[in-house]
Design an enzyme around this catalytic site. Sequence first.
Site, PDB file in Angstrom:
ATOM      1  N   ASP A   1     -42.926  -3.375 -74.228  1.00 33.42           N
ATOM      2  CA  ASP A   1     -42.192  -2.651 -73.202  1.00 33.42           C
ATOM      3  C   ASP A   1     -42.439  -1.304 -72.982  1.00 33.42           C
ATOM      4  OD1 ASP A   1     -40.670  -4.904 -74.685  1.00 33.42           O
ATOM      5  OD2 ASP A   1     -39.366  -4.557 -73.000  1.00 33.42           O
TER       6      ASP A   1
HETATM    7  O1  MRU Z   1     -35.137  -7.617 -74.301  1.00 34.62           O
HETATM    8  P1  MRU Z   1     -36.312  -8.157 -73.468  1.00 34.62           P
HETATM    9  O2  MRU Z   1     -35.997  -9.806 -73.459  1.00 34.62           O
HETATM   10  O3  MRU Z   1     -36.130  -7.524 -72.005  1.00 34.62           O
HETATM   11  O4  MRU Z   1     -37.423  -7.972 -74.106  1.00 34.62           O
HETATM   12  C1  MRU Z   1     -38.597  -8.375 -73.559  1.00 34.62           C
HETATM   13  C2  MRU Z   1     -39.953  -8.057 -74.559  1.00 34.62           C
HETATM   14  O5  MRU Z   1     -39.710  -7.472 -75.620  1.00 34.62           O
HETATM   15  C3  MRU Z   1     -40.915  -8.638 -74.122  1.00 34.62           C
HETATM   16  O6  MRU Z   1     -42.110  -8.897 -74.788  1.00 34.62           O
HETATM   17  C4  MRU Z   1     -41.766  -7.415 -72.952  1.00 34.62           C
HETATM   18  O7  MRU Z   1     -41.086  -7.018 -72.239  1.00 34.62           O
HETATM   19  C5  MRU Z   1     -42.913  -7.776 -72.334  1.00 34.62           C
HETATM   20  S1  MRU Z   1     -42.359  -9.032 -71.027  1.00 34.62           S
HETATM   21  C6  MRU Z   1     -43.813  -9.270 -69.936  1.00 34.62           C
END
Ligand code: MRU
Length: 360
Positions: A246
């Site tokens: 993220d």
């Molecule tokens: O809370 P989320 O479902 O948005 O978290 C998503 C993640 O942590 C993913 O691993 C990250 O965003 C990479 S998506 C290509």
Amino acid sequence: MSLESIKYKRGSLEVLDQLLLPLQTRYVKVDGVEDGWKVINKMQVRGAPAIAIVGCLSLAVELLKDNSSDKKIMRQEIEGKLNYLVSARPTAVNIKLAADELINLANTLCAGENVSPTEFKDRFISNIENMLTKDIEDNKAIGRHGCEVILKRLEGDGLVRILTHCNTGSLATAGYGTALGVTRALHESKRLEHVYCTETRPYNQGARLTAYELVHEKIPATLIVDSMVSALMRTRKITAVVVGADRVAANGDTANKIGTYQIAIVAKYHEVPFYVAAPLTSIDMSLTSGEKIKIEERPDREMTHIGEHRIAAPGINCWNPSFDVTPASLITGIITEKGVFAPNKLAEVIPQYQNKCSTN
Ligand code: MRU
């Protein structure tokens, strides 16, 4: 055919409601920035790249309906709306970087004497639309680089067994995926024996979304609960862990879905290489280390309930950070669309690429 999480044509945007998956396939209409903010905040759409793309497309939809002929007002409104969209979820950096680039573009178009308000709008919207194709191209490049680096280190029986966490596939991006894109590329090259995906408590992105994508793509896969990772590494020869990101800080520390950090520790203990697969738009060179990354805390209900069903004792306190930070020292390599880099090389390598990224 891979899953379509974002349906867009000029003036119309729909997103696949990920809260209803895997049991129902329903698209939600996003009619402008207010709707964009809500679908991101409620996690009907999630995953760092998809958050950025949907947020910006919601602005494109709203802008098309705007009849304003005053460029300065348009510019000002664009800036306010982008900043609002960024506030929907704080940890993923992709939407913030996209917003900064788009604000720069709006400033340039506003200052351009020969740019009419109609051209301003058209060029601005086209720019946002390009994010869709660029994201898929970047993900395919991440897949190629990831596949290459993993195959290069391969020993033993020559087959690859991957462990991944959360959801990083077509649902989290414009298509193909990042960490799941690497898995997909390995599968396409016929070298993938198996992929293991964690359930990813508390919100079950692994059990609900990654498992759904893997079944849909007919990739050989097994679901495990988060607490099985050590046992898996002890008993089955895992070739590599590949996860998404993220936000990656300049020193390589990486924020990703809660639970990533403990998988990285277990991988180190078992001498399993641990890769982060992420586009350059997930790398935040303005933060010197992961300590500075803001971690989103989400409602207790995500832990106490599954759907409408309560699973935790009423009255218990909860702590629900949505992400954790894996220190760079536990990361073997960061797989980007430009190649695979050691975390401690990011500061040297990434600025030259990011400066070349342009919204024009
Ligand atoms: O809370 P989320 O479902 O948005 O978290 C998503 C993640 O942590 C993913 O691993 C990250 O965003 C990479 S998506 C290509």
